[in-house]
Design a protein around this motif. Sequence first.
Motif, PDB file in Angstrom:
ATOM      1  N   GLY A   1      41.000   1.905  10.283  1.00 45.95           N
ATOM      2  CA  GLY A   1      41.706   0.576  10.213  1.00 45.95           C
ATOM      3  C   GLY A   1      42.957   0.469  10.965  1.00 45.95           C
TER       4      GLY A   1
ATOM      5  N   LEU B   1      43.713  -6.879  16.864  1.00 48.21           N
ATOM      6  CA  LEU B   1      43.043  -6.974  15.670  1.00 48.21           C
ATOM      7  C   LEU B   1      41.436  -6.998  15.842  1.00 48.21           C
ATOM      8  CD1 LEU B   1      42.752  -7.784  12.461  1.00 48.21           C
ATOM      9  CD2 LEU B   1      42.479 -10.021  13.023  1.00 48.21           C
TER      10      LEU B   1
ATOM     11  N   ALA C   1      36.683  -2.987  10.596  1.00 48.75           N
ATOM     12  CA  ALA C   1      37.971  -3.697  11.307  1.00 48.75           C
ATOM     13  C   ALA C   1      39.084  -2.869  11.316  1.00 48.75           C
ATOM     14  CB  ALA C   1      38.410  -4.741  10.300  1.00 48.75           C
ATOM     15  N   ALA C   2      40.064  -3.048  12.167  1.00 52.54           N
ATOM     16  CA  ALA C   2      41.126  -2.444  12.481  1.00 52.54           C
ATOM     17  C   ALA C   2      42.411  -3.104  13.056  1.00 52.54           C
ATOM     18  CB  ALA C   2      40.812  -1.221  13.345  1.00 52.54           C
ATOM     19  N   GLU C   3      43.555  -2.866  12.924  1.00 52.56           N
ATOM     20  CA  GLU C   3      44.515  -3.342  13.750  1.00 52.56           C
ATOM     21  C   GLU C   3      45.591  -2.350  14.095  1.00 52.56           C
ATOM     22  OE1 GLU C   3      46.664  -6.411  11.512  1.00 52.56           O
ATOM     23  OE2 GLU C   3      45.897  -5.631   9.778  1.00 52.56           O
TER      24      GLU C   3
ATOM     25  N   ASN D   1      37.495   0.560   9.903  1.00 51.49           N
ATOM     26  CA  ASN D   1      37.368   0.752   8.601  1.00 51.49           C
ATOM     27  C   ASN D   1      36.096   0.473   8.091  1.00 51.49           C
ATOM     28  OD1 ASN D   1      37.658  -1.595   8.189  1.00 51.49           O
ATOM     29  ND2 ASN D   1      39.863  -1.657   7.285  1.00 51.49           N
TER      30      ASN D   1
HETATM   31  C1  LIG Z   1      40.068  -3.037   7.268  1.00 50.60           C
HETATM   32  O1  LIG Z   1      41.286  -3.484   8.120  1.00 50.60           O
HETATM   33  C2  LIG Z   1      41.371  -5.007   8.178  1.00 50.60           C
HETATM   34  C3  LIG Z   1      42.200  -5.098   9.296  1.00 50.60           C
HETATM   35  O2  LIG Z   1      43.418  -4.562   9.248  1.00 50.60           O
HETATM   36  C4  LIG Z   1      41.856  -5.346   6.938  1.00 50.60           C
HETATM   37  O3  LIG Z   1      42.124  -6.633   6.791  1.00 50.60           O
HETATM   38  C5  LIG Z   1      40.697  -5.146   5.628  1.00 50.60           C
HETATM   39  O4  LIG Z   1      41.344  -5.386   4.502  1.00 50.60           O
HETATM   40  C6  LIG Z   1      40.630  -3.485   5.670  1.00 50.60           C
HETATM   41  N1  LIG Z   1      39.404  -3.435   4.810  1.00 50.60           N
HETATM   42  C7  LIG Z   1      39.314  -2.138   4.036  1.00 50.60           C
HETATM   43  C8  LIG Z   1      38.212  -1.987   3.207  1.00 50.60           C
HETATM   44  O5  LIG Z   1      40.408  -1.355   4.054  1.00 50.60           O
END
Ligand SMILES: *[C@@H]1O[C@H](CO)[C@@H](O)[C@H](O)[C@H]1NC(C)=O
Length: 967
Positions: A822, A880, A854-856, A850
Motif C-alpha cells: 500500500g 496514487l 492500490a498504493a500511495e 495492497n
Molecule cells: C490500499 O491502498 C489504498 C490507497 O492507499 C487505500 O485506499 C485502500 O484502503 C487500501 N486497501 C487495503 C485493503 O488496505
Amino acid sequence: MAKTMTRATSLLVLTFLLLLLFLNSVSSWKRDEFRTCNQTPFCKRARSRKPGSCSLFATDVAINDGDLIAKLIPKKPREENGEDEQAQEDEPIKPLLLRLSAYQNGILRLKIDEDPSFDPPKKRFEVPDVILPEFHNKKLWLQSVSTEVIDGDSAPSSIVYLSDDYEAVLRHDPFVVYVRKKGGDLVLSMNSHGLFDFEQLRTKKKEGEDWEERFRGHTDTRPYGPQSISFDVSFYGADFVYGIPEHASSLALKPSRGPGVEDSEPYRLFNLDVFEYIHDSPFGIYGSIPFMISHGKARGTSGFFWLNAAEMQIDVMGSGWDAESGISLPSSQNRIDTLWMSEAGIVDAFFFVGPGPKDVVSQYASVTGTPAMPQHFATAYHQCRWNYRDEEDVENVDSKFDEFNIPYDVLWLDIEHTDGKKYFTWDRMLFPNPEEMQNKLAAKGRHMVTIVDPHIKRDESFHLHKEATKMGHYVKDATGKDYDGWCWPGSSSYPDMLNPEIRSWWAEKFSFQNYVGSTPSLYIWNDMNEPSVFNGPEVTMPRDALHYGGVEHRELHNAYGYYFHMATSNGLLKRGDGKDRPFVLSRAFFPGSQRYGAVWTGDNSADWDHLRVSVPMILTLGLTGISFSVEVLGGSMERVRREDLISGISPGRGVQPMIVTQPGYCLRSRNLEGDETWTLTEYSSRTMTRMYIELIIKERNDLSWRERNTELMRDAIHIRYMLLPYFYTLFREASSSGVPVVRPLWMEFPSDEATFSNDEAFMVGNSLLVQGIYTERAKHASVYLPGGQSWYDLRTGIAYEGGVTHKLKVLEESVPAFQKSGTIVPRKDRFRRSSTQMVNDPYTLVIALNSSLAAEGELYIDDGKSFEFEQGAYIHRHFLFSDGKLISSNIAPSTSGKMLFSSDCVVERIILLGNYPGAKSALIEPANHKAEVELGPLSLQGGRSPNVLTIRKPNVRITDDWTIKIL
Ligand SMILES: *[C@@H]1O[C@H](CO)[C@@H](O)[C@H](O)[C@H]1NC(C)=O
C-alpha cells in the motif's frame, strides 16, 4: 571525539583497558568517576521520601491573565525528616506559586516557583531560548474555572478547559494536578502519590552552617543551600514508557525501582563525557531530554516534559510499587508511576494528551520546535576517521572512494588538523592549503567538516583567547575569576554561551574572513560540549561556576552544549547571509537541539552490544524530537577489537541496517597505528544509526576477503544512495510535523501490542521496515511483521504475510528489510561520486500493492541547500495507484500560479510489487504515448521475479501532473 583522556596518558589507559577487557569488566573502571544516586544528596533524599509526605494544599485559586493560579501552602510544619540535611523548621513558611496554562492541541503547562513577594535570595533559573516564540501565541485564555467536589474526594477540585475532549484538574487538598478526558478517564497526573517536594533557596544565617558537598576531591560550595525539586508523575492506560534520552538502554524503559528491581539507579540526565559508555545502563551520557512518552493499547499515547536544565534523575516504578499510598483517583488501570528529581531550577512542565503517538511528538514539537531541514548532502554518506594526517592523506582517501566506486559526500577533520588544538586554525605544516583541499573535494560535489569545541586554549598568543579574556566572555569560577579547566589544549577556558551577546560574538568567528582557510563547502562539528573538562568533577565543569546573570552552572548544565550548538549553527547561518542551511553536528544536546542540527551518540565501541543498543538510542532520540541522529560504531577500541570488528561486525551485518535505513552520517574511527587503513563510516542522518565500516587494506593478505567486503560495503552504501529521495521526503515530514524519520514500530502500528517493546526492528518512514541483526554469524532471524497488510522483501520482492513472526534465513550481504503493502517509495538508482552529482538523475518509483491492488506515496524535492523552500520553492508530489492507474498530483500549497522551484528530472522506471495481473503495456496521459511493461527484475538484486512488474522508460517529468494507465 570523546576523548576523556589526554594523549599523554592514553597509552597507559589503553593498556589498562586491554587488561580490563580480558577480565571482561570494561564497565567498572569508569563507574566510580561518576556519582551514583546515593552519592548525590538530592537524589538520595528524594528517593527516601515516603508516598503521601507532601503536605501542600492549594489555596487562593483564581483565574489571572488567562491562567489558573494558586498558592501552595504546607498544612503542618515541614515533616521532621531525619534524613533532611539542615531541617527547615525554623524557616518561615513560604508559599509557592502555581500556574496552569492551556495551549492549543491539548497541551497543559504547569509552573511552580517560589513566590517573589517573600524575597527569595535570588530568582531561580528558568531556561531561556528553548520554547518557540510562536508557542506563546497558542495559549488559550482561560475564562473560567469550575470548582466541585469530585466523587470520592473529600476536598474540592478546580477544573479548567484544555480541549474539546480533555480538561485539567487541580485538586486542592492534598494538591494534585491531573489531565483527564472530559468527565472521565485519567491521562496524566502529578503528585498523586504525594511525593512533591520543593527546597527553597536560603542564605546563611547561622555561623557554621555547612551546605558544601564533596565528591572525589571536588568541593561544591552550594551558596544557596539545597534547592532541589522532586515529584511523582503517573501515566494512565500505559503499557510502557519511553524517552528521556540519553541512555544506552532499551526503547521501552525498564523499571528502576519496585519489586524485583535490585540496587538499581534512576535514569540520570546529566550531560557527561563518558568515554566508552556501557550499554544497558541508566547512567547519564552526553545529552539530556526530560521528555517521557507513554503508550498503551487501551488509551493510546501521552507525554510529559519538564523543561529544566539542572541534573535530573528519574525513576520508573515497577508494578507493585507502594501503589496504595497514593491518593485515590478514579481509573488507575495500567498505570505507570515515575519519580522526577532535579537539583535546581523551577517546575515548568508540559502535559501532552496525544492521543496517538504522532500527536504526542507533534505536541512536543510545537513547544520546542521541529528538526531543521538539513542540507541534502548531509543526509548522504560521511567519511571520518581520527585522524586524517595531512592533505595528502585526505587526497588519498578521497581518490580511494572513486577507485572503489563508493560514493561519499563529506570528509571530516578531527582536532589534529588545528595548530596546537586552537580551533579556527590549521596546522600549516600538515594542511598548508586548506582552501585548495576543500575546493578539490567541492569539485566532486563533496564537502568537508572541521571540529570546533568550546574549550579555548589559554595561550596568550591566541587571538581568540586574548579577545575572550579582554571582553570577559568566559564562564567564571565560584570566586569570580575566569574558570580554567583542562581539556585537549591543556589549560582552557569556556565561553559563556548562556549570554546571547557572547553567542553572537562566537557566531562571527565563522565568517570566511575570521575563519581563515574556510570555504563555503566547509561545515562544523561540535564535540566536548557537555562541557567536557578533564580535571573537573565528573569530567565536567564545577556546579558552582558562574554564568551570565549570576546563574550557577548547576542550574543550566544540561543546556550548555545546546547554547554552544545554537551559537555555532547561527555562525554558519550568518556566514552564508542567512541563505545557506547550516550543518552542525553536536555531541551534547537538550530539548530544542533539533532546530540547530544533528547529534551523534558519542564514543561507543565496536562490538555487538553497542550495535544492538544503537537502535533503541536512535529511536528514542527520534521520539524526543531529535530526528537527525547518528550512531558511531567502532568509536574507540579498534586496536583492541580489530579482529572482532572484522569477523563480527561485518559490513554485511552491522552496517546494513544503518545504511539501508539512514541518511548517512559518518563518524570517525581511530587509525590503526602503522597500518595502511581507511575507514568508511556510514552515518545516517536524520534518524538513524550510523554505521561504520572499516576496511583494512593491508591487514589481510586475503585479497578475495578484501574484495568481498568492499563489495558488501559498496552495496550497502549504494542502497542508501538509492533511497535518498525517500529519506529527504521524510526529513521534510519531520521538519514540518516533528514525526521522526526512523520510528519505533508502535508509532506506525499503535494498536499492535506485539510491537510495543520491539526495538530490534524499526520503521523508516511509514513504508520500510528494517530488522537488525545483532549476533555474530546469524543464519536466521525472527522477524515480526505487523498485521493488517503484507510486506515485500526489499531485495527479492517476495511478499510476506503480516501479523506473523517469520523465521527467515539471513545472508551475509543483507539484513531483512521490507516495504509495506500500500506504499510507494521514490528512489534514484544511478551511482555517482556524491549525492550532489545525482541532482538531475531520473527517478524510480517502487509501488507495493495492497490487497485492493492500490498504493500511495509522496516525494518532496527542493534545492537541497537554501531556505527558499520556506517561501514555497519546492516540489511536493503525491502518487496514487488504484484501478490500474498511477496518478501524480501536486500537494504543495499554491504559490499563486508561480513555480518557484522546478526540476527537469523524469521517472525512468516504475516497479510494481505484488502480482499485478494481465499487464501488456502502459499508456501515459496527457502525453498519450506508450511505455513497455516487463516482468521483473527488481533492480536491487537482479533476478526475475514473477510478482514484479516494471514499466520501462515512462519518462514523465517529476514536476508535471500525469497518469499512467496499465493496459
Ligand atoms: C490500499 O491502498 C489504498 C490507497 O492507499 C487505500 O485506499 C485502500 O484502503 C487500501 N486497501 C487495503 C485493503 O488496505
